[in-house]
Scaffold this active site. Structure first.
Site, mmCIF file in Angstrom:
data_model
loop_
_atom_site.group_PDB
_atom_site.id
_atom_site.type_symbol
_atom_site.label_atom_id
_atom_site.label_comp_id
_atom_site.label_asym_id
_atom_site.label_seq_id
_atom_site.Cartn_x
_atom_site.Cartn_y
_atom_site.Cartn_z
ATOM 1 N N ASP A 299 0.864 -1.178 0.000
ATOM 2 C CA ASP A 299 0.000 0.000 0.000
ATOM 3 C C ASP A 299 0.901 1.227 0.000
ATOM 4 O O ASP A 299 2.059 1.166 0.437
ATOM 5 C CB ASP A 299 -0.905 -0.011 1.240
ATOM 6 C CG ASP A 299 -1.977 1.075 1.217
ATOM 7 O OD1 ASP A 299 -2.201 1.693 0.153
ATOM 8 O OD2 ASP A 299 -2.599 1.301 2.276
ATOM 9 N N HIS A 300 0.370 2.330 -0.501
ATOM 10 C CA HIS A 300 1.098 3.593 -0.448
ATOM 11 C C HIS A 300 0.779 4.297 0.868
ATOM 12 O O HIS A 300 -0.361 4.718 1.081
ATOM 13 C CB HIS A 300 0.683 4.487 -1.620
ATOM 14 C CG HIS A 300 1.123 3.981 -2.957
ATOM 15 N ND1 HIS A 300 0.331 4.056 -4.093
ATOM 16 C CD2 HIS A 300 2.280 3.391 -3.352
ATOM 17 C CE1 HIS A 300 0.988 3.555 -5.118
ATOM 18 N NE2 HIS A 300 2.165 3.137 -4.697
ATOM 19 N N PHE A 474 -5.229 4.347 0.553
ATOM 20 C CA PHE A 474 -6.299 3.492 0.032
ATOM 21 C C PHE A 474 -5.901 2.747 -1.242
ATOM 22 O O PHE A 474 -6.719 2.576 -2.143
ATOM 23 C CB PHE A 474 -7.580 4.305 -0.237
ATOM 24 C CG PHE A 474 -7.861 5.392 0.760
ATOM 25 C CD1 PHE A 474 -7.792 5.157 2.121
ATOM 26 C CD2 PHE A 474 -8.189 6.663 0.332
ATOM 27 C CE1 PHE A 474 -8.053 6.167 3.050
ATOM 28 C CE2 PHE A 474 -8.452 7.687 1.242
ATOM 29 C CZ PHE A 474 -8.379 7.439 2.597
ATOM 30 N N HIS A 475 -4.662 2.236 -1.303
ATOM 31 C CA HIS A 475 -4.195 1.539 -2.498
ATOM 32 C C HIS A 475 -3.701 0.119 -2.198
ATOM 33 O O HIS A 475 -2.621 -0.272 -2.625
ATOM 34 C CB HIS A 475 -3.045 2.314 -3.151
ATOM 35 C CG HIS A 475 -3.415 3.668 -3.655
ATOM 36 N ND1 HIS A 475 -2.462 4.619 -3.990
ATOM 37 C CD2 HIS A 475 -4.618 4.244 -3.884
ATOM 38 C CE1 HIS A 475 -3.077 5.724 -4.398
ATOM 39 N NE2 HIS A 475 -4.377 5.519 -4.339
ATOM 40 N N PRO A 476 -4.451 -0.713 -1.477
ATOM 41 C CA PRO A 476 -3.954 -2.070 -1.207
ATOM 42 C C PRO A 476 -3.937 -2.925 -2.470
ATOM 43 O O PRO A 476 -4.887 -2.928 -3.257
ATOM 44 C CB PRO A 476 -4.964 -2.614 -0.189
ATOM 45 C CG PRO A 476 -6.226 -1.859 -0.471
ATOM 46 C CD PRO A 476 -5.780 -0.480 -0.878
#
Length: 550
Positions: A299-300, A474-476
């Site tokens: 994730d970021h 919110f980038h899983p």
């Protein structure tokens, strides 16, 4: 809620999840009237006004009507903090509540996948797929197309503060660019957004809803998949919980998981696919030992420096003014312009945290507002946020079931800042933000660091500031990664088929072996577009007589 006229519980293809990937798959697989397709969505309809007005993300994230309300475990790398972990709970999935930013990533992201031994996933392969389904405001070019389902537009709101930030970034050595989506995204510019005439353009609006009139496509909402059904090593259907009752939806050809990087590995584990010892510990019969299921979570992590300012308009003041709110509403109603059209971030930049990186490893999201976390109200003072995230984290986490109960949320451990590389990038990123803000262009607004705090000076202090303020962007991705046969942690092959199982694919962000350099929604649509083509190719091949193939 159901759509479609097919009453049978047997379909050619059963798609689990009507999020970004599932919407594309439903559209593409049902184009052929000879294919019957059923899409199962655990969330509800997108019939709430804030799913369509762009600024509605402020009300959707953290709202159980729109968000699954997941939480991480206590994160050691973030000083034991537990983070909210938003995921869309509605048709369109997270594309109904996300930042609406159109971003493909960098050429090198996909070339890296190709070099991992994954044919068909290099930049030249995927660029044509991105181009195929886009309807871009820049028109037809080498990089963009028109007439596709995925609408991309310029932002419909400008801020003096953000224009000045561009000037400061240029003074700091970051070039001004006009398009982040040519394979090289280094520079600063306003983001292009997935909107149409000032309204959010989700995957449901672009891909799913236009296809729902097809008689061979059925959509069922508020329908929870509890497990995949098997005959030996072949997936034959899905067990669902709907209106308090269990029933089965069967698949003649394939079951396709498109529930996202959290729910897809959860369903695989509940169905007996994952690490054998782990599944047996939870009393689940092992169908296929695949230790990579749920692992490789990436994730970021965004760091959110906030600066108070003077003498310039920000959304913080407008939000608290009744008159301004009325003006915003009128401007939106009459012209589809103004603050209600704003994405969470309007201005973006890609830069390098140090000279050792050949391509940008940082992404900035600059916002003319500030708040403690999404879901909270903006601060009472004028301020901007200069979020920055590490595009290529080396930390790896995991998504794992807590029990054999399908309704129990999984354990989510992103494992942020667990490597020295990620810690170094975090420190350097905060220093770069300070450098940009100190440039002459911004001095007229007297920026004052509010978070993480101007008093933090040493590397150790800045790292602790990152631990205290870092949060998910919110980038899983990556929890059912594709890989070569010799990779023991690979879950799918390059054609997105689950290893050791027939009739089952995973097609969503969880198959990414490494995270892309930017927002992950449009890469997920690309994955679905390619995945649908692979399914149809395999279907055609299976239908061709052996003699004709020879």
């Amino acid at each position: 809620m159901t759509h479609g006229t097919t009453d049978s519980s047997i379909y050619d293809y059963v798609i689990v999840g009507a999020g970004s990937a599932g919407c594309v798959l439903a559209n593409r697989l049902s184009r052929d009237p000879g294919n019957s397709v059923c899409v199962l969505e655990a969330g509800g309809k997108d019939n709430w006004i804030w799913f369509h007005i762009p600024v509605g993300y402020l009300f959707a994230i953290g709202n159980p009507r729109a968000d699954w309300m997941f939480k991480t475990e206590a994160e050691p790398g973030l000083n034991g903090r537990i983070l909210n972990y938003p995921r869309g709970k509605v048709l369109g999935g997270s594309s109904a509540i996300n930042a609406m930013i159109y971003m493909r990533g960098q050429r090198e992201d996909y070339e890296n996948w190709r070099q991992m031994g994954l044919p068909g996933w290099g930049w030249d392969d995927v660029k044509s797929v991105f181009r195929r389904h886009v309807d871009h405001c820049l028109g037809v070019s080498e990089h963009h197309g028109i007439g596709g389902e995925w609408r991309v537009e310029e932002p419909r709101m400008r801020w003096d503060l953000l224009d000045t930030f561009i000037e400061a970034a240029v003074e700091a050595g970051i070039p001004r660019v006009s398009d982040f989506n040519t394979g090289d995204n280094e520079g600063i510019s306003y983001f292009h957004v997935n909107q149409k005439n000032g309204r959010r353009w989700s995957a449901a609006r672009g891909f799913l809803k236009p296809a729902l009139s097809r008689r061979n496509l059925r959509l069922e909402t508020n329908t929870h998949a509890t497990r995949i059904l098997f005959e030996g090593k072949r997936a034959i259907g899905v067990e669902i919980l709907q209106n308090g009752s269990l029933r089965r939806i069967m698949a003649r050809r394939e079951v396709i998981l498109s529930a996202g990087a959290i729910a897809s590995p959860q369903l695989l584990q509940l169905s007996g696919i994952g690490d054998g010892a782990f599944l047996q510990h939870h009393g689940i019969d092992v169908v296929q030992h695949l230790p990579g299921v749920g692992e490789n979570l990436q994730d970021h992590l965004q760091l959110r420096p906030i600066y108070k300012v003077q003498g310039v308009r920000t959304l913080n003041e407008d939000y608290r003014s009744f008159v301004k709110k009325v003006q915003m509403g009128v401007e939106y109603a009459l012209f589809r312009r103004g603050p209600l059209t704003m994405a969470p971030s309007q201005l973006g930049a890609f830069a390098r945290s140090s000279r050792e990186y050949a391509t940008p490893n940082l992404q900035f999201h600059i916002q003319p507002l500030s708040l403690d976390k999404f879901g909270d109200e903006p601060h009472r003072f004028p301020a901007f946020t200069a979020s920055v995230c590490n595009l290529r984290p080396t930390s790896r986490g995991a998504v794992r079931i807590r029990s054999a109960r399908p309704a129990e949320p999984p354990s989510i451990r992103p494992n942020y800042l667990s490597t020295e590389d990620d810690q170094r990038v975090a420190i350097d990123a905060l220093r770069l933000v300070r450098r940009i803000v100190s440039m002459p262009a911004l001095r007229r607004y007297h920026p004052e660091e509010y978070k993480p705090g101007a008093h933090l000076a040493t590397d150790d202090e800045l790292l602790n500031g990152a631990r205290e303020t870092g949060t998910t962007i919110f980038h899983p991705v990556g929890t059912a990664k594709m890989g070569v046969e010799t990779d023991p942690m690979a879950v799918t092959d390059a054609r997105l088929r689950v290893r050791g199982i027939t009739g089952l694919r995973v097609i969503d962000a969880s198959i990414m072996p490494t995270i892309t350099s930017g927002n992950t929604n449009s890469p997920t649509l690309m994955i679905a577009e390619k995945g649908a083509a692979m399914i149809l190719e395999d279907q055609a091949r299976a239908s061709t007589p052996m003699l004709a193939r020879a």
